[in-house]
Scaffold this motif. Structure first.
Motif, PDB file in Angstrom:
ATOM      1  N   GLU A   1      33.705  20.376 -44.767  1.00 52.72           N
ATOM      2  CA  GLU A   1      32.316  20.138 -45.176  1.00 52.72           C
ATOM      3  C   GLU A   1      31.737  21.351 -45.898  1.00 52.72           C
ATOM      4  O   GLU A   1      30.858  21.207 -46.761  1.00 52.72           O
ATOM      5  CB  GLU A   1      31.473  19.788 -43.959  1.00 52.72           C
ATOM      6  CG  GLU A   1      31.429  20.866 -42.903  1.00 52.72           C
ATOM      7  CD  GLU A   1      30.859  20.370 -41.580  1.00 52.72           C
ATOM      8  OE1 GLU A   1      30.038  21.104 -41.009  1.00 52.72           O
ATOM      9  OE2 GLU A   1      31.254  19.287 -41.133  1.00 52.72           O
TER      10      GLU A   1
ATOM     11  N   ASN B   1      40.018  20.386 -42.632  1.00 51.28           N
ATOM     12  CA  ASN B   1      40.098  21.822 -42.411  1.00 51.28           C
ATOM     13  C   ASN B   1      41.071  22.451 -43.391  1.00 51.28           C
ATOM     14  O   ASN B   1      42.048  21.810 -43.800  1.00 51.28           O
ATOM     15  CB  ASN B   1      40.578  22.147 -40.989  1.00 51.28           C
ATOM     16  CG  ASN B   1      39.476  22.051 -39.958  1.00 51.28           C
ATOM     17  OD1 ASN B   1      38.424  22.664 -40.090  1.00 51.28           O
ATOM     18  ND2 ASN B   1      39.717  21.271 -38.927  1.00 51.28           N
TER      19      ASN B   1
ATOM     20  N   SER C   1      39.862  29.694 -40.383  1.00 53.59           N
ATOM     21  CA  SER C   1      39.702  28.263 -40.598  1.00 53.59           C
ATOM     22  C   SER C   1      38.382  27.994 -41.318  1.00 53.59           C
ATOM     23  O   SER C   1      37.334  28.517 -40.927  1.00 53.59           O
ATOM     24  CB  SER C   1      39.722  27.514 -39.260  1.00 53.59           C
ATOM     25  OG  SER C   1      39.638  26.119 -39.458  1.00 53.59           O
TER      26      SER C   1
ATOM     27  N   GLN D   1      37.404  27.780 -30.664  1.00 50.37           N
ATOM     28  CA  GLN D   1      37.765  27.070 -31.899  1.00 50.37           C
ATOM     29  C   GLN D   1      39.244  26.692 -31.890  1.00 50.37           C
ATOM     30  O   GLN D   1      40.100  27.455 -31.464  1.00 50.37           O
ATOM     31  CB  GLN D   1      37.458  27.951 -33.106  1.00 50.37           C
ATOM     32  CG  GLN D   1      37.723  27.308 -34.450  1.00 50.37           C
ATOM     33  CD  GLN D   1      37.466  28.279 -35.590  1.00 50.37           C
ATOM     34  OE1 GLN D   1      37.413  29.492 -35.377  1.00 50.37           O
ATOM     35  NE2 GLN D   1      37.316  27.773 -36.786  1.00 50.37           N
TER      36      GLN D   1
ATOM     37  N   LYS E   1      35.986  24.831 -42.681  1.00 46.80           N
ATOM     38  CA  LYS E   1      35.775  23.392 -42.538  1.00 46.80           C
ATOM     39  C   LYS E   1      35.639  22.727 -43.903  1.00 46.80           C
ATOM     40  O   LYS E   1      35.067  23.291 -44.837  1.00 46.80           O
ATOM     41  CB  LYS E   1      34.541  23.114 -41.693  1.00 46.80           C
ATOM     42  CG  LYS E   1      34.673  23.559 -40.238  1.00 46.80           C
ATOM     43  CD  LYS E   1      33.465  23.159 -39.431  1.00 46.80           C
ATOM     44  CE  LYS E   1      33.606  23.614 -37.976  1.00 46.80           C
ATOM     45  NZ  LYS E   1      34.747  22.964 -37.297  1.00 46.80           N
TER      46      LYS E   1
END
Length: 971
Positions: free
Chosen positions: A146, A217, A142, A122, A144
């Motif tokens: 979405e 992010n 982290s 990642q 995302k």
């Protein structure tokens, strides 16, 4: 009634489709649109296999990048599709690393996918750069964009709740407000506790202007090793936000929206008219009669609120230029009458690649918000206290609770003022990057944040007569109208200049970064006030009011920082990793003698699974040990905290005669004020096993904040008006454990699921005031002068109250409650009153008898999230919980009269003669002291979000030239 609008642009044609549907929950419509151009297409066939086993991968997604077109592999792992020459294919499958492949001809493609190592492969964003997870030695997480966008929230920080161990999100729920983020406990007593946000390189404390749908992010830096690169700004943790950018290819248009309703949940049930009359009669000794009305005051001022959010973006580009343009509009009514928040925003991100050696870009956003605020605090308190036997409003006239019980009518509290705040904000940044030779880059970036705010508060004139009220009298009135206006302007700029060199030799990889950053902030505000301003909105200007009632005020702030930064990252054979950072910060907020602070950090990581002795251990895909230590600073104190100023216009009677005006120093200040510093040790194991299906980490941290600012008592003879001086004299420690685990699995070609769990256990303690004055706070009135105390050996903001031992049942119990010396401890008590602990056995109840009974800070908090997908359907959820924290029921404590209303539970469960009840007092007239009676458990578990989505079949959509559509039901 909710409307869903699908729009698609394809080959220059515009198609729309409307559907009207009724939903019981919040509805989210997501529409994806794309623009494609006719070009030469190749018919491609291929096969996708597992890299290790060579077995075919069934159901792998093959997508043409930036087109929305794609297929999935069949039972033999094979696929066929058409793609333009030089098009890019994205090949992905759950549990495998995504590959990109450029198609130059029509030869068959043989594709092998490698198992994805979530922990090591990642890419995470760190301060002033990005690194592979394997190269990161600090504690970073982290999330995302979405994942954040699935929740119908107003700000991205709300969507972060429960997703990251060690992170608490504290929100008031007020429309337009920005939630606070607390990372790994409270580490200061007086200075700011807010985390730092870095948005595309721009430093800020507030991200309420950012659409969640625009985020790619959100990277959370939790430990001092990770945040030390930000020096003075990193003491409370750092959240780095990367917004969307364009990609080379055809312009893609995306529209998403949500529409929904909100209302108050779990409201306190207050006594109705009959229950109230019974209680009030007992409390006052008078005969209170239930009337023909029973007003639900919370029901009168609260409502079901409508909210909607719309976002439209265009993204695309060429080989040398990419662009992103986004528009957003949000409207949230709020659950309180007359409250409404509206926000419009525009964002643009442009990147240019002039040649292989020079890149530059510009990012910018404009946001305008309109906040129709309300007199919320007063209305809530009055709704709690108001008698239900008084009507709320009838034919435009208000029930006169003031005349009956000296409590304002909560509806009138909201209607008698008109408050509007308009805020314009521009955030922008620009950069240029030079790459003169391989591995070396120079980057210069400047970011700005400009805010202009204007507010207006108008109070209408009304009298306590029968024009306003159903019955005249009382003291709720405003005999003169009043207008107050204010204007605030702030500007911040940050200029970063740094060089990065990356090299590899043998089995070693090394990256070195060094640079400088400068920052300046200025702010000024002014306000004006006048009475007798006309009630016509078009005349709401200061000049229309009575000049004889005019008052003005104003102030400002200004500070600067300058810093020098460096970082080295060394990786040997992907097994041993070292990171070292050093930052020197200078701040104008700190006294000149201590202005510069040095903030170092080191981090080590060991990838155990890459050792030869682990090659035959099949259980672990990844096992990694990391540890770090770092020191960061905090300078968030008033800019004049160390500067002695003179107070003018003071009168002094020389020789006992007529007072003569003059000036004097009234506040003693510490001229040697220095940095608050936080040192943190971090140790963690990261694991991945069962072919990457199970992964997570377990970690320990020890975070000690030193030289914290606190008020220290000084002798009265020095002339300080409040008898205390702000200086560095306290220490706070947070120690904790963090655990997170995630499981993901594909059941078959049509269904898959994933579930995650994280928990944080944190212990907060004040470990040294060093002569500092304990902080007493939490006063709420009604005789409760303070409710919390920050002192040695206890968490910050611990509740400090009297301990209730029970309820006196009769006079004999009162007379028998005596000290060791035989003194009656509560001689003025009556049966039904609380019995309080005489802690020091001195025969009386006073502040020396108070005890610590917990803190607002939870002992543990955790989050659970999961998702199940079956064909085109997907069901996801998020759960968040707190354990071990306490809350103070301030509304119950703010009882000022026997005629005030009470909670329904008290009306039924109060003490009465011969009842034997020990946990509720008899009917009383209020003014109870701060005690354990008002301290309640803050434990909760909450379903933050549950969402069901359905993706319409592409075969059906293609008939009407729609690229893709998905809709959600969420609540």
């Amino acid at each position: 009634m909710l409307q869903l609008l699908y729009i698609n642009i394809n080959y220059g044609k515009l198609n729309t489709m409307n559907r009207w549907i009724t939903l019981p929950l919040v509805f989210i419509g997501l529409i994806c649109l794309s623009v494609t151009l006719n070009a030469q297409k190749l018919n491609i066939v291929g096969e996708v296999k597992d890299f290790k086993s060579g077995d075919p991968i069934i159901g792998a997604a093959i997508l043409v990048k930036n087109s929305g077109e794609g297929v999935v592999t069949d039972f033999e792992g094979k696929f066929e599709l058409s793609v333009v020459r030089n098009g890019i294919l994205e090949i992905s499958y759950l549990g495998y690393s995504t590959q990109e492949l450029k198609v130059t001809d029509d030869r068959p493609l043989m594709i092998s996918l490698k198992t994805e190592d979530i922990l090591l492969d990642q890419i995470v964003v760190v301060g002033y750069g990005a690194q592979r997870k394997v190269d990161v030695t600090g504690s970073t997480v982290s999330v995302k964009g979405e994942e954040l966008a699935k929740q119908p929230v107003m700000t991205a920080t709300q969507a972060l709740q429960g997703k990251v161990a060690g992170v608490q999100v504290i929100s008031s729920g007020k429309p337009g407000s920005s939630p606070n983020i607390r990372i790994r406990g409270t580490g200061t007593a007086i200075a700011g506790t807010a985390a730092l946000f870095v948005v595309d390189g721009v430093l800020t404390d507030d991200i309420s202007n950012i659409n969640t749908s625009e985020i790619v992010n959100m990277d959370v830096l939790k430990d001092a090793s990770s945040t030390a690169i930000y020096g003075a700004r990193g003491a409370n943790g750092v959240v780095i936000i990367t917004t969307k950018k364009g990609q080379s290819g055809a312009t893609k248009i995306n529209y998403n929206n949500f529409l929904g309703v909100r209302n108050a949940a779990n409201l306190i049930r207050m006594a109705n008219a009959e229950e109230y009359a019974n209680y009030a009669s007992a409390a006052t000794g008078q005969s209170v009669i239930a009337r023909d009305v029973s007003t639900d005051w919370y029901g009168e001022i609260l409502r079901t609120a409508f909210t909607h959010n719309h976002n439209l973006s265009l993204a695309g580009g060429s080989e040398h230029t990419t662009h992103f343009l986004g528009f957003g509009y949000l409207e949230d009514e709020g659950i309180v009458l007359n409250n409404k928040f509206r926000r419009f925003n525009l964002r643009t991100n442009l990147d240019y690649k002039i040649n292989p050696f020079i890149n530059f870009g510009i990012n910018g956003s404009f946001t305008q918000s309109n906040d129709q605020d309300v007199n919320l605090g007063t209305a809530y308190n009055n709704a709690y206290r108001a008698a239900p036997i008084i009507p709320g409003i009838v034919d435009g006239r208000y029930g006169n609770t003031s005349q009956y019980q000296n409590v304002g009518n909560a509806i009138l509290d909201l209607n008698n003022n008109d408050n509007l705040a308009v805020r314009n904000r521009i955030q922008a940044s620009g950069y240029i990057e030079l790459k003169p030779i391989s591995g070396l880059s120079f980057k210069s970036m400047i970011g700005t944040d400009l805010i202009n705010g204007n507010s207006r508060r108008y109070n209408y004139k009304f009298l306590n007569d029968e024009t306003t009220f159903l019955t005249a009298g009382g003291n709720q009135r405003s005999e003169r109208s009043a207008l107050s206006v204010s204007n605030e302007n702030s500007f911040r700029w940050v200029w970063d200049n740094f060089a990065t060199y990356t090299t590899a030799f043998g089995k070693s990889n090394m990256t070195f970064m060094a640079g400088t950053t400068a920052e300046k902030y200025t702010m000024s505000w002014a306000s004006a006030y006048r009475q007798d301003v006309p009630a016509v909105e078009d005349l709401w200007y200061i000049t229309t009011g009575n000049a004889n009632t005019s008052t003005n005020n104003g102030s400002g702030d200004k500070w600067t920082r300058n810093s020098y930064i460096s970082r080295i990252n060394y990786n040997f054979n992907n097994k041993y990793v070292f990171t070292g950072t050093l930052r020197a910060d200078g701040s104008s907020r700190i006294a000149k003698e201590n202005r510069w602070g040095l903030f170092p950090s080191i981090g080590l990581a060991w990838v155990i699974t890459n050792e030869p002795f682990m090659q035959n251990v099949k259980l672990f895909e990844t096992l990694r040990l990391r540890t770090s230590w770092g020191r960061v600073g905090n300078d968030r104190v008033p800019s004049d905290a160390f500067t002695v100023t003179v107070t003018p216009n003071l009168a002094y009677p020389f020789g006992g005669g007529i007072a003569t005006p003059g000036s004097a120093i009234t506040q003693i200040k510490d001229p040697f004020l220095k940095w608050e510093t936080t040192e943190e040790f971090d140790l963690a194991f990261e694991y991945g096993l069962l072919e990457g299906k199970l992964y997570g980490e377990i970690g320990f941290y020890d975070k000690k904040s030193n030289d914290l600012l606190i008020n220290v008592k000084v002798p009265a003879v020095v002339g300080d008006e409040d008898g205390v001086v702000l200086t560095n004299a306290a220490s706070i420690r947070n120690t904790g454990l963090e655990f997170s685990t995630n499981w993901r699995n594909r059941i078959n070609d049509e269904s898959s699921y994933k579930i995650g769990f994280n928990i944080t256990i944190n212990h907060n303690d004040v470990i040294g005031l060093n002569g500092g004055q304990p902080i007493l706070d939490g006063g709420i009135g009604a005789g409760q002068v303070f409710t919390t105390k920050t002192d040695n050996g206890n968490p910050v903001g611990s509740f400090y109250v009297y301990e209730v031992l029970g309820v006196f049942q009769n006079g004999e119990e009162i007379n028998s409650y005596i000290s060791s010396s035989g003194q009656i401890i509560q001689p003025n008590a009556s049966p039904g009153d609380f019995k309080y602990l005489d802690l020091n056995d001195d025969g009386r109840i006073d502040d020396k008898d108070r005890v610590f009974v917990g803190s607002y800070q939870p002992i543990a908090y955790f989050g659970i999230d999961g998702e199940y997908s079956y064909k085109a359907f997907s069901l996801s959820f998020d759960i968040y919980a707190n354990v071990g924290n306490k809350v103070y029921n301030g509304k119950k404590a703010l009882r000022l009269s026997g005629l005030d209303n009470v909670e329904r539970s008290l009306a039924y469960n109060r003490w009465t003669p011969n009842s034997g009840i020990q946990d509720e007092p008899g009917a009383h007239a209020g003014y109870l002291p701060a005690s354990t009676y008002f301290v309640e458990s803050g434990d909760f578990i909450r379903l933050n979000n549950i969402s069901l989505s359905y993706e319409l079949p592409k075969k059906i959509l293609s008939r009407v030239k729609i690229t893709g559509a998905k809709f959600f039901i969420t609540g």
